[in-house]
Write a protein that holds these residues in place. Structure first.
Motif, mmCIF file in Angstrom:
data_model
loop_
_atom_site.group_PDB
_atom_site.id
_atom_site.type_symbol
_atom_site.label_atom_id
_atom_site.label_comp_id
_atom_site.label_asym_id
_atom_site.label_seq_id
_atom_site.Cartn_x
_atom_site.Cartn_y
_atom_site.Cartn_z
ATOM 1 N N ILE A 242 0.834 -1.198 0.000
ATOM 2 C CA ILE A 242 0.000 0.000 0.000
ATOM 3 C C ILE A 242 0.869 1.248 0.000
ATOM 4 N N ALA A 243 0.264 2.351 -0.427
ATOM 5 C CA ALA A 243 0.922 3.659 -0.353
ATOM 6 C C ALA A 243 0.037 4.594 0.451
ATOM 7 N N VAL A 244 0.601 5.208 1.472
ATOM 8 C CA VAL A 244 -0.101 6.202 2.282
ATOM 9 C C VAL A 244 0.439 7.569 1.871
ATOM 10 N N ILE A 245 -0.419 8.384 1.285
ATOM 11 C CA ILE A 245 0.013 9.677 0.763
ATOM 12 C C ILE A 245 -0.234 10.753 1.820
ATOM 13 N N GLY A 246 0.836 11.162 2.479
ATOM 14 C CA GLY A 246 0.752 12.087 3.596
ATOM 15 C C GLY A 246 1.134 11.371 4.880
ATOM 16 N N SER A 247 1.958 12.015 5.681
ATOM 17 C CA SER A 247 2.427 11.390 6.926
ATOM 18 C C SER A 247 2.209 12.315 8.113
ATOM 19 N N GLY A 248 1.174 13.157 8.001
ATOM 20 C CA GLY A 248 0.864 14.088 9.078
ATOM 21 C C GLY A 248 -0.170 13.520 10.029
ATOM 22 N N GLY A 249 -1.299 14.246 10.206
ATOM 23 C CA GLY A 249 -2.309 13.809 11.158
ATOM 24 C C GLY A 249 -2.895 12.451 10.810
ATOM 25 N N LEU A 250 -3.535 12.349 9.648
ATOM 26 C CA LEU A 250 -4.102 11.072 9.228
ATOM 27 C C LEU A 250 -3.011 10.032 8.995
ATOM 28 N N GLY A 251 -1.934 10.442 8.336
ATOM 29 C CA GLY A 251 -0.873 9.499 7.984
ATOM 30 C C GLY A 251 -0.188 8.879 9.182
ATOM 31 N N SER A 252 0.071 9.677 10.217
ATOM 32 C CA SER A 252 0.738 9.113 11.389
ATOM 33 C C SER A 252 -0.197 8.193 12.163
ATOM 34 N N SER A 253 -1.492 8.515 12.193
ATOM 35 C CA SER A 253 -2.455 7.607 12.822
ATOM 36 C C SER A 253 -2.585 6.321 12.015
ATOM 37 N N LEU A 254 -2.533 6.424 10.692
ATOM 38 C CA LEU A 254 -2.570 5.240 9.839
ATOM 39 C C LEU A 254 -1.322 4.385 10.030
ATOM 40 N N ALA A 255 -0.190 5.037 10.268
ATOM 41 C CA ALA A 255 1.045 4.286 10.527
ATOM 42 C C ALA A 255 0.886 3.407 11.756
ATOM 43 N N PHE A 256 0.237 3.937 12.792
ATOM 44 C CA PHE A 256 -0.047 3.141 13.985
ATOM 45 C C PHE A 256 -1.062 2.045 13.684
ATOM 46 N N ALA A 257 -2.154 2.415 13.023
ATOM 47 C CA ALA A 257 -3.270 1.487 12.834
ATOM 48 C C ALA A 257 -2.941 0.344 11.879
ATOM 49 N N LEU A 258 -2.220 0.652 10.809
ATOM 50 C CA LEU A 258 -1.922 -0.360 9.792
ATOM 51 C C LEU A 258 -0.508 -0.917 9.894
ATOM 52 N N GLY A 259 0.365 -0.195 10.564
ATOM 53 C CA GLY A 259 1.768 -0.586 10.598
ATOM 54 C C GLY A 259 2.051 -1.887 11.300
ATOM 55 N N ALA A 260 1.164 -2.306 12.200
ATOM 56 C CA ALA A 260 1.386 -3.567 12.909
ATOM 57 C C ALA A 260 0.374 -4.629 12.504
ATOM 58 N N SER A 261 -0.207 -4.469 11.307
ATOM 59 C CA SER A 261 -1.267 -5.380 10.866
ATOM 60 C C SER A 261 -0.749 -6.530 10.023
ATOM 61 N N GLY A 262 0.506 -6.450 9.554
ATOM 62 C CA GLY A 262 1.068 -7.529 8.759
ATOM 63 C C GLY A 262 1.030 -7.304 7.265
ATOM 64 N N ILE A 263 0.680 -6.096 6.820
ATOM 65 C CA ILE A 263 0.755 -5.768 5.400
ATOM 66 C C ILE A 263 2.227 -5.817 4.995
ATOM 67 N N GLY A 264 2.513 -6.492 3.893
ATOM 68 C CA GLY A 264 3.912 -6.752 3.540
ATOM 69 C C GLY A 264 4.757 -5.522 3.328
ATOM 70 N N GLU A 265 4.185 -4.499 2.658
ATOM 71 C CA GLU A 265 4.999 -3.334 2.296
ATOM 72 C C GLU A 265 4.144 -2.074 2.376
ATOM 73 N N ILE A 266 4.614 -1.098 3.122
ATOM 74 C CA ILE A 266 3.901 0.167 3.287
ATOM 75 C C ILE A 266 4.816 1.308 2.855
ATOM 76 N N HIS A 267 4.351 2.093 1.894
ATOM 77 C CA HIS A 267 5.109 3.242 1.408
ATOM 78 C C HIS A 267 4.506 4.512 2.012
ATOM 79 N N MET A 268 5.312 5.228 2.780
ATOM 80 C CA MET A 268 4.889 6.497 3.378
ATOM 81 C C MET A 268 5.443 7.636 2.524
ATOM 82 N N VAL A 269 4.543 8.485 2.029
ATOM 83 C CA VAL A 269 4.929 9.539 1.084
ATOM 84 C C VAL A 269 4.622 10.906 1.686
ATOM 85 N N ASP A 270 5.645 11.733 1.864
ATOM 86 C CA ASP A 270 5.458 13.093 2.378
ATOM 87 C C ASP A 270 6.772 13.852 2.241
#
Length: 225
Positions: A25-53
């Motif tokens: 997946i690609a998360v576009i933005g690493s601010g308010g929503l993006g940092s919360s998404l990093a917590f919520a999805l980051g430990a879910s087991g998705i193989g590859e997460i691209h953080m873009v900001d």
């Protein structure tokens, strides 16, 4: 690995959990929503997460951007979010891209899903245009004051439904940011796990003057393009 994801495995079994390791997946933005998404999805087991900001942390960001703390000013947001993801879960590869969305698209990285964590309409319009051209679904999220919107876009078009302006958003309360990111994360994780997801339905959530949480739903038409 399955011991780490024990409670998720109870939900959908080892086969589905293992399948998440193949998703990107690609998360576009690493601010308010993006940092919360990093917590919520980051430990879910998705193989590859691209953080873009391309942006860095500022003091006025920290109250609503939960990855960061005082002293992080000047750090690249995408880098900090990617580091957090890998620190919390050794089974997820997190890659930071210190660039804007257009520059990211030129890298031609294939993903299964794009998640919008931007803070302006033109960026969301660009995500929609790219997603349509690439036949990719994407999850929209926005917050302002005590309200927010979420939608899993597949056949509908953001650009046909929203007027793209450069309007500056109003103030934002931190909890609504985490609430909207949580809804985005649930839609994303269900989709990636192969569970049913209601697509092209806009959810508008707000607190009325009495402090009651109200949710409105709007079915979106298919794109005319």
């Amino acid at each position: 690995m399955m011991h780490y994801f024990h409670r998720q495995v109870q939900l959908w079994g080892e086969e589905t959990q293992a399948a998440l390791q193949t998703k990107r997946i690609a998360v576009i933005g690493s601010g308010g929503l993006g940092s919360s998404l990093a917590f919520a999805l980051g430990a879910s087991g998705i193989g590859e997460i691209h953080m873009v900001d391309f942006d860095t942390v500022s003091l006025h960001n920290i109250h609503r951007q939960i990855v960061f703390k005082t002293g992080d000013e000047g750090k690249y947001k995408a880098v900090a979010c990617a580091e957090l993801i890998e620190a919390r879960c050794p089974y997820v590869k997190a890659i930071s891209h210190v660039c804007n969305f257009e520059e990211f698209t030129h890298k031609n990285i294939e993903v299964d899903l794009i998640i919008d964590a931007t803070d302006n309409l033109p960026s969301r319009g660009a995500i929609n245009t790219y997603a349509k051209a690439a036949t990719l679904p994407w999850v929209y999220g926005s917050v302002e004051a005590f309200n927010g919107q979420v939608c899993f876009f597949e056949e509908a078009s953001f650009n046909e439904l929203f007027k793209i302006t450069t309007k500056t958003p109003a103030g934002i309360a931190a909890p609504i940011v985490m609430h909207i990111a949580s809804l985005q994360a649930n839609l994303a994780l269900r989709y990636l796990a192969g569970l049913s997801v209601k697509k092209d339905k806009l959810y508008y959530l707000f607190f009325n003057e009495e402090g009651e949480l109200v949710t409105q739903k709007f079915a979106l038409p298919k794109s005319e393009g």
